[in-house]
Scaffold this motif. Structure first.
Motif, PDB file in Angstrom:
ATOM      1  N   ASN B 273      17.653  -7.109 -47.186  1.00 49.32           N
ATOM      2  CA  ASN B 273      18.894  -7.760 -47.598  1.00 49.32           C
ATOM      3  C   ASN B 273      19.395  -8.707 -46.526  1.00 49.32           C
ATOM      4  N   ARG B 274      19.830  -9.885 -46.918  1.00 45.50           N
ATOM      5  CA  ARG B 274      20.186 -10.906 -45.930  1.00 45.50           C
ATOM      6  C   ARG B 274      21.683 -10.959 -45.755  1.00 45.50           C
ATOM      7  N   LEU B 275      22.152 -10.133 -44.841  1.00 45.66           N
ATOM      8  CA  LEU B 275      23.590 -10.136 -44.581  1.00 45.66           C
ATOM      9  C   LEU B 275      23.895 -10.883 -43.297  1.00 45.66           C
ATOM     10  N   GLU B 282      20.791 -18.858 -36.392  1.00 46.63           N
ATOM     11  CA  GLU B 282      20.446 -20.104 -35.704  1.00 46.63           C
ATOM     12  C   GLU B 282      20.338 -19.861 -34.197  1.00 46.63           C
ATOM     13  N   ARG B 283      21.307 -19.120 -33.656  1.00 42.71           N
ATOM     14  CA  ARG B 283      21.230 -18.796 -32.229  1.00 42.71           C
ATOM     15  C   ARG B 283      19.971 -17.986 -31.941  1.00 42.71           C
ATOM     16  N   GLY B 284      19.672 -17.065 -32.860  1.00 48.28           N
ATOM     17  CA  GLY B 284      18.482 -16.240 -32.685  1.00 48.28           C
ATOM     18  C   GLY B 284      17.219 -17.081 -32.739  1.00 48.28           C
ATOM     19  N   HIS B 319      13.551  -5.082 -40.244  1.00 47.14           N
ATOM     20  CA  HIS B 319      14.985  -4.832 -40.379  1.00 47.14           C
ATOM     21  C   HIS B 319      15.720  -5.128 -39.081  1.00 47.14           C
ATOM     22  N   ALA B 320      16.854  -5.805 -39.223  1.00 50.21           N
ATOM     23  CA  ALA B 320      17.643  -6.131 -38.026  1.00 50.21           C
ATOM     24  C   ALA B 320      18.103  -4.862 -37.325  1.00 50.21           C
ATOM     25  N   ALA B 364      15.008 -10.777 -38.990  1.00 52.85           N
ATOM     26  CA  ALA B 364      15.229 -10.191 -40.308  1.00 52.85           C
ATOM     27  C   ALA B 364      15.253 -11.269 -41.385  1.00 52.85           C
ATOM     28  N   SER B 365      15.630 -12.475 -40.971  1.00 49.93           N
ATOM     29  CA  SER B 365      15.777 -13.532 -41.962  1.00 49.93           C
ATOM     30  C   SER B 365      14.485 -14.316 -42.192  1.00 49.93           C
TER      31      SER B 365
END
Lengths: 840, 376, 334, 116
Positions: B273-275, B282-284, B319-320, B364-365
């Motif tokens: 799930n993209r929360l 972007e920073r990541g 998973h994050a 995660a994304s």
């Protein structure tokens, strides 16, 4: 002027007088000994603790020598070695060298000066317990792998939170800051003690040389230590709250630390050396049975050293890329400081030449000192030569140099002093026979250990390396050094045997004047010091007045017993020692001990981030101090007769009072701390003017003007409060109101200033300028809190009827601190709001 | 006058010394005589029991004083706890729909039924018990002492336990796993008969199904080499986990290889799930592809890309929560002696909290295809 | 004239023992104009120091057991003034002037030829070296600095993290490297050779191991070396080399290291473009050999505790072999 | 304030003045060097020369003044004994040492360039 020959008391003394004196000064028994405040007891504990730290740091040194004995050794790990060398330096400098000298001062000075005790016995006890508890906890970090590893000099950025993330550096910063505060407490005690509690008639040119050196030692502490206290404050604020004082990327500068640290660090060497020289100046005349040659020259040398040593801090920074001309100024100052040492060395030689030297253990240690210290001084001149220092700096050559100066200049005289003064405080003297062996082992061991280091340094061995590869071929010399270190250690081990065998600390019936010495500490002593206090007419009273001991014992001189039923001593004028008033001293009490333990707990809990617990301990500590202060300002009594119809008052106010002098010294400490701050502010501006704000970004000028007006108003209100003090012991509503108003004005000025900066958008963590501005508020805040506490104290005393026009020392001290705080506040406003307008 | 007057002090010390000697001697004689019975069959006297319980309760309370419990627990955490509870705790303590084993019931003291017993304890006390075990009771300490995060998972589940019925428990602990009913012959002749105690799929999912708890890593599509190494590290104790160590050590080398190859062959179960916030991603991404030279952090993508050594894990679609937990453990200094830890632990320690969240959000994304593009 | 083995002289003069034959990193074995001047100062100071020390000891002995006449003279206060004030005042003035004069001549060195300027950055715990050639790429290296003999060289010194100090005793005094500042060291080395140096300001953990070499070469050799150093190393020709390169890239080495001509462009660690031509691995802790390379890759924390490079024990033995072969092949074709 | 205190302060200042003057002179020239060298390079040398000259003249004047007060006090109290007279003697010698210190401070400026 008092005449010594016409005795103050010609009649025999009442029989119960001596018993009463003994009862009043009796040392508490059993565990209650921790409540004692008498200088002899505290002095002995203090000295023993300092020696304990000397041994502990010495063991660390042996571990290092074992590690370096052979190349690529794995005896100690890299991290262990780095912690050990950091602790060795820190413990030797902060927990041994300065405290042991202070300890000897506390132990010896009252006896030498003919006082019953130092003027602030509880402060001395507090300083000792704070040092003991803080020192043991600090040393203990080594066993939990929490010890600092950034070197005893803690240079940022290595000591910053980025490169030293653990609590080790915090232990160093808070622990050392705290131990320095204890040293300053001792220094205040010593300054006031030497200047105000000398025996009647003991003018400055008749004062024992050790007292002179302790006076200058304490004076130097007052001006040198605040610089490093400020530095530790800055670094701790940077570590804890990210205020960038030393971070170049935000306008800070790593060299600021070095300037502050060495402004303390260089005088520190002389702070350590001067009292040792004073001990030598006491021992040499006794061992040669002749007065010191060039007394005045030596005093000149001491004062000159005291000053010159403040002018060469940059000589620890010869390799930092400072312009050559600047370096040469400090090279010149380093030459200048060699002069006074030369004067002293040749004055001692002249004294030896004028008498006949006896070959005793103290003499041997003094001779060893002369040779080792001369060599150390000469290598000091070498490293003061800038080009040579470019090579020698931070190598083993420098390690050799400063061990010659410190061990030669301080440890050898200290051992001479141990052997010399032991009979004055012990039933048995230390063994002359063992002493000579100890000297031989120590002298030989020292030179075998440290002389080769000159060569390893020239062969390119840097300091603070935990290992070296075999290819460098430093191994033979290092092995020799290690062997020497163990010889030296063997000497010290035998010394311990001698101490256990012979030392029997006692207050009376000591071995006595076995050397035929001439100064007052060799008269028959007891816990209360001398039975009666003579008028002094010579620098060598025991030589000029052979019956003195008997007369003293018979109580034929001043103050032969206790007049008020309390512990007391005579306060005299600072220069010519004219008796001025009788000071009633506090006796044993739990408060100094508990306050010290709680202060230590406050700092150490802060280090491990247990903030709530720390605050509780801090508040309890303050409560202890208040309890202790509450009982200190005693009710004035009618003048008393101390002998020969000499009537002395029992209470003094204003500049006559010893408390006033202590407050002035404390304000000098605060002032020199603030000057260090002003220097830091201006220094950072020269390094990064770009982070100083434009005019438009500054807080509106109205704020500082209101602040300044409030400050001036506060001072005026406090002066009015002084006028309305009641004449008799009762409370005064007007006084309480005015004092409260004055405190509120001071607080208001600070709050307005901080608010102005905050609303102008300034934040302490943004850049060096912001950090410096809030630092000014921080320093002002500390004093404001102190003023608030003292105002509360004065108000409470007023309610209790313990503050009036005559009994007003608590208020006098508040006044001094208040006006100083106002002055500092005005200077701060001028700097923080004025300077950017001037520079921008 | 001597400094310290001694006689009274010495008398007190002497008194204490003799007392101590007498007590020690008496105790020794009692133990030596063998009069005391250590039988578990008889139980304690009521008084003994009361004293022991009193001592135990207070010991736990006192020792747990300094522990700070989280305000709340995520569903991820309790799901992970449930899964381990089924494997490691239910045998003695039972669970809704799972009776306590009769052998365990004969322990002294008998293991309590936790669905009621947990009400007596605060969170921090439960944590302390699970982590340290209880002496003389048979309650073991946590296998991996430094993995506080796993212990909190158990506590999270225990808080939920009283509310669960048999179906709810089964859903939570078995993670939707359906166990094929076994025929009599199978029950009679095979090892694995009940409860799917050690089934990997309970936590890690299987086929197209990913892990139920986001604190559990996605194994689908990782290289077999990496998975085998991880299992071996757990089995040998080189990697610390109270949950994975028992499972991995129960598998033979051949079984470890087979299960690794099974997961390696699975396709990614699909993006989690993209929360994550776009800014964090972007920073990541910046950090993962460029690193942070000032903080001495190398770019993640230099190792965690599809072309890298098989020994490295692939992080896309991971998973994050799992990534954050793992990085944070390293940051806290929880390091094991595995070969991959030797590389990652020092790097993870130089990340700050914000960077950990960002980089986890980024991974995660991403999907396997995007991460490939960015590297090439 | 400076003796050839000065250390021996010092040693012989001070304690008759053997062993001091090392000039590896000796102050007393100077090879640059600046270092030679400092050694002259040093010898002068040793002479001065010995003289004064002997003076003090002799006066002391005379004071203890000398003839009465001398003792009476020594015991006068005026003697204290002469020996304790006047004598030091004169000698120290001489020393001060001499020291300042040497400082001046150190500042006013000949600036002939085209000055060579090299940037050295101190990092925990290694030296980053950057050559800014007028044309062509910036050449990065680590832990060895090549300089031409006979012409003045300016080293621009910086620090990346904490304070370090640049010190190569044979060619000059030390200069600190301070974050946020650039300090300079100017030298003119007068003979070719390899000069060892090491960090002289305590910089944490492995400070003791932060060593380097300065390699002084003739101007023409230096120019040729610079040209070679600017080239991109050829693609490996052997299978093992190619395999090594793929391992290098797949293992993530490029996150920290640069090899020009490949995708590896990290800047956290030393530039490895020409590592095959260097003398050592692991910041002078080990000579550059295949075994040592492999050892540093898998066991670097034992070789140099606390260094930033993680241990790559994940590599299989044959992968490690291949990686080492590849790294050793990274040098300009001769 | 009591008379003793005023007397003590006067004597104290007399003794501490010479080394204090030396210290102020040193910090002045050092601070001047630091400030001048961050400014424009052109005028540095002249500014430095002037600063040093001014600072030195000021320091010498102050030392002379101290010496004069000593002589005045000695003349006023020819037969005074004890601490004050002793301290005046000490002060004399300190003036000498401070002079030497100041001379050494300015000596290098003859040889060295201003900002290098």
């Amino acid at each position: 002027m008092v005449d010594a020959v016409s005795y103050p008391n010609t009649l025999p003394r009442p029989s119960e007088e001596l018993a009463q004196l003994e009862a009043i000064w009796a040392t508490p028994g059993g565990w209650r000994i921790v409540t004692d405040v008498n200088n002899t007891v505290i002095g002995l504990f203090y000295t023993a603790t300092a020696v304990l730290f000397f041994l502990l740091a010495g063991i660390l040194a042996l571990l290092m020598r074992l590690q370096l004995a052979v190349p690529s050794n794995t005896f100690l790990s890299q991290e262990a070695y780095n912690q050990i060398f950091t602790m060795h330096g820190t413990v030797m400098m902060f927990l041994f060298a300065v405290p042991v000298v202070e300890a000897m001062g506390i132990l010896l000075l009252p006896q030498m000066l003919g006082a019953r005790d130092l003027p602030f016995p509880r402060l001395g006890a507090y300083a000792f317990w704070a040092y003991l508890v803080g020192g043991l906890i600090f040393f203990g970090t080594l066993f939990f792998d929490l010890a600092p590893s950034g070197g005893w000099f803690m240079y940022p950025p290595l000591s910053s939170s980025q490169f030293s993330p653990g609590p080790g550096a915090d232990f160093w910063l808070l622990g050392i800051g705290f131990i320095e505060i204890s040293a300053i407490a001792g220094a205040i005690e010593i300054i006031v003690g030497v200047l105000r509690t000398r025996a009647p008639g003991m003018t400055l040119d008749q004062m024992p040389m050790f007292a002179w050196t302790m006076l200058i030692f304490a004076g130097m502490i007052v001006f040198a230590f605040p610089a490093v206290i400020l530095a530790t404050l800055l670094l701790e604020l940077e570590r804890a709250f990210n205020w960038p004082f030393f971070i170049a990327a935000r306008g800070g500068d790593a060299l600021l630390w070095q300037h502050l640290f060495w402004f303390f660090g260089h005088p520190e060497v002389y702070i350590i050396f001067l009292p040792a020289a004073g001990m030598v100046s006491m021992i040499v005349p006794t061992m040669c049975a002749t007065p010191l040659v060039g007394y005045r020259l030596i005093v000149v040398a001491l004062i000159a050293t005291g000053f010159f040593s403040f002018g060469l801090w940059v000589h620890h920074m010869f390799t930092t890329g400072i312009p050559a001309l600047s370096l040469s100024f400090f090279s010149a100052a380093s030459m200048a400081v060699a002069l006074p040492s030369g004067i002293q060395v040749f004055a001692w030689i002249a004294t030896i030449a004028s008498g006949r030297l006896r070959w005793t253990t103290p003499s041997l240690f003094v001779l060893g000192f002369l040779v080792i210290f001369s060599l150390g001084g000469l290598t000091g001149v070498m490293v003061a030569m800038v080009p040579f220092d470019w090579q020698a700096h931070d190598t083993y050559f420098v390690v050799a140099h400063f061990h010659y100066v410190l061990v030669g200049g301080m440890v050898f005289p200290l051992f001479a002093a141990f052997y010399y003064w032991a009979p004055a405080f012990s039933r048995l003297a230390l063994s002359e026979q063992l002493g000579k062996w100890i000297f031989l082992l120590m002298f030989a061991g020292f030179n075998v250990a440290f002389f080769p280091m000159h060569l390893t340094g020239l062969m390119g061995m840097p300091r603070r390396v935990y290992t070296y590869p075999a290819v460098m071929q430093w191994d033979v010399l290092n092995m020799i050094s290690t062997i020497g270190a163990f010889l030296l250690a063997a000497g010290i081990a035998i010394f311990l045997v001698d101490v256990v065998r012979s030392l029997r600390p006692a207050m009376s019936k000591t071995a006595g004047n076995v050397w035929g010495a001439a100064t007052l500490e060799w008269l028959p002593n007891n816990v209360y010091g001398l039975r009666s206090i003579p008028a002094v007419t010579s620098a060598y009273p025991l030589w000029h007045h052979p019956q003195l001991a008997k007369e003293i014992e018979d109580g034929r001189h001043f103050l032969p017993g206790s007049i008020t039923g309390l512990r007391e001593t005579i306060v005299t004028s600072p220069f010519d020692a004219t008796p001025q008033y009788l000071l009633r001293l506090p006796g044993p009490g739990w408060t100094p001990f508990l306050a010290a333990v709680l202060t230590a707990a406050f700092f150490m809990l802060l280090t491990v981030k247990a903030v709530v617990l720390a605050l509780i301990c801090g508040l309890l500590g303050i409560a202890m101090t208040v309890v202790w202060m509450w009982g200190s300002d005693l009710k004035p009594l009618p003048p008393v007769d101390i002998g020969a119809n000499l009537k002395l008052p029992t209470y003094a106010t204003g500049s006559l009072s010893h408390a006033w002098w202590a407050m002035i010294v404390l304000l000098l400490v605060a002032g020199s701390l603030y000057l260090s701050y002003v220097f830091s502010y201006l220094y950072l501006w020269t390094v990064s003017p770009q982070v100083w704000p434009r005019l438009s970004a500054l807080a509106p000028i109205a704020y500082p003007i209101v602040s300044a007006l409030l400050l001036v108003l506060g001072s005026a209100i406090l002066e009015i409060a002084r006028r309305v003090l009641p004449g008799r012991s009762r409370s005064s509503g007007a006084f309480v109101g005015l004092a409260g108003l004055a405190a509120a004005a001071l607080t208001g000025a600070l709050v307005i200033d901080v608010l102005a900066q905050w609303r102008a958008g300034l934040r302490p963590e943004s850049d060096a300028h912001g950090a410096m501005v809030y630092m000014a508020a921080f320093l002002q805040g500390q004093l404001t809190i102190a003023v608030l506490a003292m105002t509360g104290f004065a108000i409470a005393r007023s309610f209790a009827g313990r503050l009036d026009r005559k009994r007003r020392v608590a208020f006098d001290n508040l006044g001094l601190l208040y006006h100083y705080t106002v002055g500092q506040g005005l200077l701060g406003l001028l700097l923080v709001h004025g300077f950017p307008r001037l520079a921008g | 006058m001597p400094l310290v007057s001694r006689p009274r002090l010495i008398r007190t010390i002497r008194f204490i010394l003799y007392g101590l000697i007498a007590i020690t001697l008496g105790g020794f004689l009692f133990a030596w005589s063998g009069l005391y019975s250590v039988a578990a069959s008889r139980g304690h006297f009521a008084l003994t029991n009361a004293i022991l319980t009193f001592g135990m309760r207070n010991s736990v309370r006192t020792h747990a004083l300094g522990i700070e419990a989280p305000q709340s627990y995520s569903d991820d955490l309790s799901a992970l706890g449930a899964a381990h509870f089924h494997d490691g705790c239910a045998y003695c303590h039972g669970a809704p729909g799972v009776p306590t084993d009769p052998i365990a019931q004969r322990m002294l003291p008998p293991p309590p039924d936790l669905s009621t017993a947990v009400r007596d304890w605060r969170d921090r006390e439960l944590f302390w018990i699970v982590k340290h075990g209880i002496k003389y009771t048979g309650m073991p300490a946590w296998v991996a002492a430094q993995r506080d995060d796993e212990v909190w998972a158990i506590v999270a589940f225990l808080r939920q336990l009283p509310t669960l019925d048999a179906a709810g428990y089964r859903e939570l602990a078995l993670g939707g796993l359906s166990i094929r009913p076994q025929i009599g012959r199978e029950i009679a002749t095979t090892e694995d008969t009940s409860g799917a105690m050690s089934a990997c799929a309970r936590c890690h999912g299987a086929d197209r199904r990913g892990p139920k708890s986001h604190l559990v890593p996605v194994l689908h599509g990782q290289s077999a080499e990496f998975l085998i190494a991880a299992l071996e590290d757990f089995a040998a104790g080189r990697r610390a986990s109270g949950i994975m160590q028992p499972v991995a050590s129960g598998l033979s080398p051949a079984e470890r290889e087979r299960v690794a190859r099974y997961y390696a062959g699975l396709a990614r179960p699909g993006a989690p799930n993209r929360l994550e916030s776009a800014a964090a991603v972007e920073r990541g991404r910046e950090l993962a592809t460029q690193g942070d030279p000032n903080a001495k952090i190398p770019a993640c993508m230099d190792c965690h890309n599809t072309a890298a050594l098989n020994a490295y894990p692939r992080l896309s679609e991971q998973h994050a929560a799992y990534i954050v937990n793992r990085l944070r453990n390293w940051r806290k200094g929880i390091t094991s002696s595995s070969a991959t830890d030797a590389i990652m632990a020092p790097i993870a320690r130089s990340l700050n909290e914000q960077q950990i969240d960002d980089v986890a959000a980024y991974f995660a994304s991403t999907t396997a295809s995007t991460s490939k593009e960015e590297k090439q | 004239m400076i003796p050839a083995r000065p250390c021996w002289y010092l040693f012989g003069a001070s304690m008759l023992l053997g062993g001091c034959t090392s000039d590896v990193q000796s102050v007393m074995n100077p090879s640059s104009l600046q270092a030679v001047q400092i050694v002259e100062v040093a010898w002068f100071l040793f002479g001065f120091g010995t003289f004064v020390l002997v003076l003090v000891i002799v006066t002391l002995l005379l004071a203890i057991r000398g003839p009465l006449r001398i003792r009476q003279a020594l015991a006068r206060e005026s003697t204290v003034i002469w020996l304790g004030i006047a004598f030091p005042a004169v000698t120290l003035t001489v020393l001060l002037v001499y020291g300042v004069w040497v400082m001046r001549s150190n500042l006013n060195l000949p600036h002939g030829g085209s000055p060579v300027s090299i940037e050295v950055v101190g990092e925990q715990w290694w030296w980053r070296v950057l050559y800014h050639a007028p044309a062509g790429p910036q050449i990065a290296s680590a832990n060895e600095i090549r300089i031409p003999v006979g012409s003045p060289v300016t080293l621009n010194l910086k620090a990346a993290d904490v304070i370090h100090s640049f010190w190569v005793p044979s060619i000059g005094g030390k200069v600190d490297m301070i974050p946020g500042r650039t300090t300079q060291l100017q030298l003119t080395v007068d003979r070719p050779g390899v000069y060892r140096g090491q960090c002289a300001e305590y910089c944490g953990g492995a400070h003791a191991l932060m060593a380097m070499d300065v390699i002084a070469m003739s101007s023409s050799d230096y120019a040729a070396w610079l040209e070679r150093a600017a080239t991109v190393p050829a693609t490996p020709e052997t299978d093992i080399g190619l395999h090594g390169r793929s391992i290098f890239l797949a293992a993530g080495c490029g996150a920290c290291h640069t090899v020009r001509g490949t995708a590896a462009a990290g800047s956290l660690g030393p530039d490895l473009t020409h590592i095959g031509a260097r003398r050592s691995v692991g910041i002078k802790t080990l000579p550059l050999t295949r075994e040592n390379l492999m050892r540093f890759i898998v066991d670097g924390q034992h070789v140099k505790p606390g260094n930033l490079m993680p241990e790559f024990r994940v590599l299989q033995p044959q992968q490690l072999e291949a990686l080492a072969s590849y790294l050793l092949s990274l040098k300009a074709a001769d | 304030m009591s008379d003793t205190f005023k007397l003590s302060l006067g004597n104290l200042l007399q003794v501490l003045a010479p080394p204090l003057i030396w210290f102020l002179h040193l910090t002045t020239v050092y601070a001047a060097e630091a400030l001048i060298c961050i400014g424009p390079a052109g005028a540095a040398a002249t500014m430095m020369a002037w600063t040093i000259a001014l600072a030195t003249v000021a320091a010498l004047t102050a030392l002379l003044l101290t010496a004069w007060t000593l002589h005045r006090d000695n003349a006023r109290h020819p037969q005074s004994l004890g601490s004050s007279r002793f301290l005046r003697g000490v002060s004399h010698l300190l003036i000498l040492l401070s002079l030497l210190g100041i001379a050494w401070t300015i000596l290098p400026t003859v040889f060295l360039p201003t900002c290098a």
